[in-house]
Design a protein around this motif. Structure first.
Motif, PDB file in Angstrom:
ATOM      1  N   GLU A 112       3.727 -12.020  -3.759  1.00 16.76           N
ATOM      2  CA  GLU A 112       4.408 -11.629  -5.001  1.00 16.76           C
ATOM      3  C   GLU A 112       3.627 -10.549  -5.742  1.00 16.76           C
ATOM      4  OE1 GLU A 112       6.440 -13.759  -8.911  1.00 16.76           O
ATOM      5  OE2 GLU A 112       4.873 -14.807  -7.774  1.00 16.76           O
ATOM      6  N   LYS A 113       2.301 -10.654  -5.703  1.00 20.52           N
ATOM      7  CA  LYS A 113       1.457  -9.702  -6.418  1.00 20.52           C
ATOM      8  C   LYS A 113       1.383  -8.355  -5.711  1.00 20.52           C
ATOM      9  CE  LYS A 113      -3.266  -9.191  -8.220  1.00 20.52           C
ATOM     10  NZ  LYS A 113      -4.603  -9.846  -8.332  1.00 20.52           N
ATOM     11  N   GLU A 153      10.707 -10.747  -2.574  1.00 23.71           N
ATOM     12  CA  GLU A 153      12.116 -11.065  -2.807  1.00 23.71           C
ATOM     13  C   GLU A 153      12.825 -11.357  -1.487  1.00 23.71           C
ATOM     14  OE1 GLU A 153      13.582 -11.608  -5.669  1.00 23.71           O
ATOM     15  OE2 GLU A 153      11.651 -11.246  -6.663  1.00 23.71           O
ATOM     16  N   THR A 154      12.468 -10.597  -0.442  1.00 21.34           N
ATOM     17  CA  THR A 154      13.030 -10.864   0.882  1.00 21.34           C
ATOM     18  C   THR A 154      12.629 -12.244   1.378  1.00 21.34           C
ATOM     19  OG1 THR A 154      12.987  -8.507   1.434  1.00 21.34           O
ATOM     20  CG2 THR A 154      13.122 -10.054   3.274  1.00 21.34           C
ATOM     21  N   ALA A 206       2.685  -0.040  -0.846  1.00 23.58           N
ATOM     22  CA  ALA A 206       3.007   1.208  -1.528  1.00 23.58           C
ATOM     23  C   ALA A 206       3.760   2.177  -0.627  1.00 23.58           C
ATOM     24  CB  ALA A 206       1.721   1.875  -2.021  1.00 23.58           C
ATOM     25  N   GLU A 207       3.647   1.996   0.699  1.00 28.14           N
ATOM     26  CA  GLU A 207       4.263   2.920   1.633  1.00 28.14           C
ATOM     27  C   GLU A 207       5.652   2.484   2.077  1.00 28.14           C
ATOM     28  OE1 GLU A 207       1.546   3.163   4.841  1.00 28.14           O
ATOM     29  OE2 GLU A 207      -0.084   4.005   3.623  1.00 28.14           O
ATOM     30  N   VAL A 208       6.065   1.280   1.731  1.00 30.90           N
ATOM     31  CA  VAL A 208       7.345   0.758   2.191  1.00 30.90           C
ATOM     32  C   VAL A 208       8.193   0.348   1.001  1.00 30.90           C
ATOM     33  CG1 VAL A 208       8.466  -0.982   3.615  1.00 30.90           C
ATOM     34  CG2 VAL A 208       6.212  -0.127   4.253  1.00 30.90           C
ATOM     35  N   ASP A 209       9.394   0.914   0.861  1.00 31.88           N
ATOM     36  CA  ASP A 209      10.246   0.514  -0.263  1.00 31.88           C
ATOM     37  C   ASP A 209      10.998  -0.744   0.100  1.00 31.88           C
ATOM     38  OD1 ASP A 209      12.466   1.166   1.285  1.00 31.88           O
ATOM     39  OD2 ASP A 209      12.731   3.132   0.369  1.00 31.88           O
ATOM     40  N   GLY A 210      11.725  -1.297  -0.860  1.00 35.32           N
ATOM     41  CA  GLY A 210      12.368  -2.587  -0.652  1.00 35.32           C
ATOM     42  C   GLY A 210      13.378  -2.576   0.478  1.00 35.32           C
TER      43      GLY A 210
END
Length: 393
Positions: A154-155, A162-163, A23-27
């Motif tokens: 994935e969950k 995706e990375t 939750a603290e790191v965006d894509g």
């Protein structure tokens, strides 16, 4: 066993922490960290006394006495070309009954953040009758753990997932032009089957070496794994074998997205070097016919057991098991691990003491890993400050 109990009690807390971190790191940040972390991980598993510690020491150019490993061992080294890259090397000692320790060193986080993760399955060629069953047993364990990590990733961290898919796309399936593309489901990350103690096995007669070669090629290819023969003799001996192992591990650690540039060696009269996706069922051929066949369980064999049945028959004919030979599969199927069978003799208070010691050992290993990562971050920060230009006055 005790490790399983410890890990089970921690599972929910660790998955919750994994979700909070996501939750603290965006894509974008997750992708950047994956590319610049400088962490390269190899996990050594397989037969007892197959030479895992020797292979690790030799790869890290460590000298001195090599002591037998117990439980889960950790070593690390620096890549020669740069001080920023750290090679983490985990060794799972003992039999498949310790496979639950995989949960410490192979995690969703390591698949997402480390530049690469390579699993090396060591099989002792000097005990040839154990090789086929041990290989299949361990490859099933490896696949199950990787699949679980990928599902958890994935969950809990969709962006990191995706990375991961992009990073290991080469290992999601065989190349589209490969004749066995629809027959093989690779494990999903680089896996190398290492046939150790070839220096001893090479003295076997040619028909035995031929069967071992074809059977290991068949098993490795079925799981989408590379295959290499190695020696665990003292440094200075068998230089060619040592180079083969070093070259293939270096490739999958640092260049796993590219094809292996050195030629494959599939001649059974020579030490094998079979990179990922370079073999085929057509070139491997069929196992030699022998009288009798593998006995079906519950009347019928299905899946991989059915595919392996003729290979197992030929293997048992050519390499009959020793009467006193330890079999991991039989021991595990009895329902009790070695530790559980032994621990049932002792009172509950003793078990609690052992469990507490395992808890402390687990904490020590995790703290050591955290200290290594912090040192790396500090080093990179200092290097960045040194490169920063001084503003003109």
């Amino acid at each position: 066993d005790i490790w399983s109990i410890v890990l089970k009690e921690r599972a929910e807390a660790e998955m919750a922490a994994l979700g909070n971190a996501a939750a603290e790191v965006d894509g974008k940040e997750a992708s950047k960290e994956t590319q610049t972390s400088g962490d390269y991980t190899s996990l050594f598993v397989g037969s007892r006394s197959a030479g895992k510690s020797t292979l690790i020491a030799r790869y890290l150019d460590k000298s001195g006495e090599i002591k037998p490993s117990t439980g889960l061992e950790y070593s690390y080294g620096r890549r020669a070309k740069t001080v920023k890259d750290t090679i983490h090397m985990w060794e799972l000692a003992g039999s498949a009954s310790l496979a639950s320790l995989f949960e410490i060193c192979l995690t969703p986080d390591s698949l997402a953040k480390d530049n690469s993760v390579v699993i090396l399955l060591t099989l002792d060629l000097s005990e040839p009758s154990t090789v086929l069953d041990a290989g299949v047993r361990w490859l099933d364990i490896i696949r199950a753990r990787v699949d679980q990590c990928v599902r958890d990733l994935e969950k809990a961290q969709p962006a990191a997932y995706e990375t991961f898919k992009k990073k290991y796309a080469h290992y999601s399936s065989l190349p589209k032009e490969h004749s066995n593309k629809d027959l093989v489901r690779p494990i999903g990350i680089p896996v190398v089957v290492v046939g150790t103690k070839y220096d001893i096995f090479q003295d076997q007669d040619s028909e035995k070496r031929k069967l071992m070669s074809k059977a290991l090629r068949f098993v490795a290819h079925s799981y989408g794994a590379a295959l290499v023969y190695a020696s665990t003799r003292e440094a200075g001996h068998d230089t060619g074998l040592s180079n083969n192992f070093r070259n293939i591990l270096t490739h999958y650690l640092f260049h796993h997205a590219a094809a292996y540039s050195r030629p494959a060696v599939s001649d059974y009269a020579k030490p094998l070097v079979i990179p990922y996706a370079t073999d085929s069922f057509e070139s491997i051929g069929q196992p030699p016919a022998v009288s009798g066949s593998a006995k079906p369980q519950n009347g019928k064999l299905t899946g991989m057991a059915a595919v392996l049945a003729p290979w197992r028959s030929a293997f048992q004919y050519m390499f009959p098991p020793k009467n006193d030979e330890y079999n991991d599969d039989e021991n595990l199927n009895e329902g009790l691990t070695e530790f559980e069978a032994e621990s049932s003799k002792y009172p509950e208070s003793t078990i609690d003491m052992i469990k507490a010691e395992k808890e402390r050992e687990l904490e020590r290993q995790k703290r050591e890993m955290e200290r290594i990562r912090q040192r790396e971050q500090l080093h990179m920060a200092n290097a960045a400050l040194k490169k920063k230009p001084v503003p003109a006055h």
